[in-house]
Design a protein around this motif. Structure first.
Motif, mmCIF file in Angstrom:
data_model
loop_
_atom_site.group_PDB
_atom_site.id
_atom_site.type_symbol
_atom_site.label_atom_id
_atom_site.label_comp_id
_atom_site.label_asym_id
_atom_site.label_seq_id
_atom_site.Cartn_x
_atom_site.Cartn_y
_atom_site.Cartn_z
ATOM 1 N N TYR A 2 41.653 35.866 31.618
ATOM 2 C CA TYR A 2 41.359 35.938 33.051
ATOM 3 C C TYR A 2 42.511 36.581 33.825
ATOM 4 O O TYR A 2 42.704 36.311 35.009
ATOM 5 C CB TYR A 2 41.067 34.532 33.599
ATOM 6 N N SER A 3 43.271 37.428 33.155
ATOM 7 C CA SER A 3 44.364 38.137 33.829
ATOM 8 C C SER A 3 43.831 39.387 34.526
ATOM 9 O O SER A 3 42.625 39.662 34.525
ATOM 10 C CB SER A 3 45.456 38.491 32.811
ATOM 11 N N LYS B 201 39.940 41.655 34.471
ATOM 12 C CA LYS B 201 39.174 41.503 35.718
ATOM 13 C C LYS B 201 38.777 42.874 36.273
ATOM 14 O O LYS B 201 37.642 43.075 36.713
ATOM 15 C CB LYS B 201 39.994 40.746 36.763
ATOM 16 N N LYS C 144 36.105 44.350 34.055
ATOM 17 C CA LYS C 144 34.793 43.762 34.316
ATOM 18 C C LYS C 144 34.098 44.492 35.469
ATOM 19 O O LYS C 144 32.903 44.797 35.406
ATOM 20 C CB LYS C 144 34.929 42.278 34.650
ATOM 21 N N VAL D 141 36.893 36.572 30.881
ATOM 22 C CA VAL D 141 36.110 37.040 32.021
ATOM 23 C C VAL D 141 35.062 38.078 31.618
ATOM 24 O O VAL D 141 34.001 38.178 32.248
ATOM 25 C CB VAL D 141 37.054 37.591 33.120
ATOM 26 N N PHE E 255 34.099 38.624 45.718
ATOM 27 C CA PHE E 255 35.328 37.823 45.722
ATOM 28 C C PHE E 255 35.915 37.781 47.131
ATOM 29 O O PHE E 255 36.254 36.715 47.647
ATOM 30 C CB PHE E 255 36.336 38.420 44.733
ATOM 31 N N ASN F 289 47.872 31.010 33.766
ATOM 32 C CA ASN F 289 46.851 31.585 32.886
ATOM 33 C C ASN F 289 47.075 31.083 31.454
ATOM 34 O O ASN F 289 47.439 31.835 30.553
ATOM 35 C CB ASN F 289 46.917 33.115 32.960
ATOM 36 N N ASN G 241 38.558 29.843 36.169
ATOM 37 C CA ASN G 241 37.536 30.893 36.190
ATOM 38 C C ASN G 241 37.441 31.552 37.555
ATOM 39 O O ASN G 241 37.078 32.725 37.677
ATOM 40 C CB ASN G 241 36.166 30.318 35.815
ATOM 41 N N ASP G 242 37.734 30.787 38.612
ATOM 42 C CA ASP G 242 37.624 31.278 39.982
ATOM 43 C C ASP G 242 38.807 30.745 40.784
ATOM 44 O O ASP G 242 39.019 29.529 40.849
ATOM 45 C CB ASP G 242 36.302 30.813 40.604
ATOM 46 N N GLU H 46 44.872 40.077 46.198
ATOM 47 C CA GLU H 46 43.963 38.949 46.440
ATOM 48 C C GLU H 46 44.457 38.112 47.613
ATOM 49 O O GLU H 46 43.676 37.709 48.476
ATOM 50 C CB GLU H 46 43.855 38.099 45.175
#
Length: 362
Positions: free
Chosen positions: A13-14, A18, A21, A43, A173, A222, A250-251, A281
């Motif tokens: 999930y780094s 992401k 994806k 992910v 997101f 992580n 996960n989120d 983010e």
């Protein structure tokens, strides 16, 4: 029908998976055929709902012994090299290599005469010798290299077929982030997202929590809770009441929505952030950031405008700057508004359009 063969070494999930994806989901929604070769449980598995995605998985893990780790990595590269010949007789396909690490399939792609595109997320030239070798191989094997920042691209000798496409965030997101500067100021909570690797400075974050008991500190790691417990025990970390460490999530939107300030304490003497997805983010939620003075992440921040650039070696300065930001509402709101404004320069539509053009040129 356009057909993409994508290789990514470690599916977690780094930042790099992401981004991958988002890129793959854009292709899948356009009904491209995508074959994804990567490890299990991360992910990228969220894409399995698409019928036009075929995922080919293998186990991947890390070892403390560097020799064992290197042998395991080489074994996986050999596997990916051989597996890539599955597409030997397929025409008009592209090998899309995410990060430097999947060198095996990149070599196989060139041997088979396939188009090879690298999405380069690291900065090999501030890491060990093995990364420098992988970067040299990338420049020999790639038909196109996509960098994520000008800083990162400046280290590569190859200047042709080299493009800079900054990362962006998925709109869904961003839509879940709450931009309420005055409420965020009142929370007095400092957040950092990273790993247990010492160059990410988790110990320095713990030290800041000890120095500033008037503020809450949250560290999202992580990694697994088991490894966090081992880390706390190994380094004799005394967990104060104002410090909470969370395992892999996960989120992470809920963490940004309850934070006031976000730190990135990557030690520039040991590693340099080529982009800094967590900073983007954070700014998308209107949160001021404190980041290192060097790297792609530093390109996103202007001192006193949307945050500050301070190296982890100056921990006293970081401590004072945290107090400066979180104790003056007018200063905080000024930084918050500018952080949100800066984040809007990173367009997901522009990122995906440019990457598609580079992978599938007309």
């Amino acid at each position: 029908m356009k057909h993409l063969i994508c290789f990514h070494l470690f599916n977690d999930y780094s930042g790099s998976p992401k981004i991958l994806k988002m890129v793959l989901e854009n292709f899948l929604k356009q009904h491209y055929i995508v074959d994804l070769v990567s490890s299990k449980h991360g992910v990228l598995d969220e894409l399995l709902c698409y019928e036009n995605l075929r995922k080919h998985s293998y186990p991947y893990r890390f070892f403390k012994n560097p020799i064992v780790m290197m042998l395991y990595y080489c074994a996986v590269q050999l596997y990916m090299f051989v597996f890539a010949f599955k597409w030997l007789f397929c025409r008009d396909i592209v090998f899309y290599i995410n990060t430097l690490l999947p060198v095996g399939p990149a070599l196989a792609g060139r041997i088979m005469g396939k188009r090879v595109v690298y999405h380069y997320h690291e900065n090999a030239f501030v890491k060990g010798r093995s990364y420098k070798i992988l970067a040299m191989a990338m420049q020999k094997l790639a038909h196109e290299i996509i960098c994520v920042s000008c800083y990162q691209a400046s280290f590569l000798k190859q200047k042709s077929n080299l493009s800079v496409v900054p990362n962006a965030l998925p709109q869904e997101f961003v839509d879940r982030l709450r931009f309420i500067p005055k409420a965020a100021f009142m929370r007095k909570r400092v957040l950092m997202l990273g790993s247990l690797k010492l160059y990410k400075s988790p110990l320095e974050f713990v030290e800041l929590a000890k120095r500033l008991p008037q503020f809450d500190f949250e560290l999202v790691v992580n990694d697994t809770q088991e490894n966090i417990n081992c880390f706390v025990k190994e380094y004799k970390i005394n967990m104060g009441k104002n410090l909470t460490i969370y395992p892999r999530q996960n989120d992470v939107t809920s963490f940004y929505n309850r934070a006031s300030l976000v730190l990135n304490l990557t030690n520039k003497k040991q590693a340099i952030e080529t982009f800094g997805l967590t900073a983007l983010e954070a700014m998308s939620a209107g949160l001021p950031v404190i980041v290192p003075t060097k790297g792609g992440i530093a390109e996103m921040v202007k001192d006193g405008v949307n945050g500050y650039k301070i190296d982890v070696q100056e921990l006293d300065k970081i401590e004072n700057r945290i107090k400066y930001i979180l104790l003056d509402k007018d200063i905080y709101v000024h930084l918050s508004n500018n952080a949100k404004k800066e984040s809007q320069k990173f367009s997901i539509i522009q990122m995906l359009t440019e990457i598609e053009r580079l992978i599938f040129p007309l």
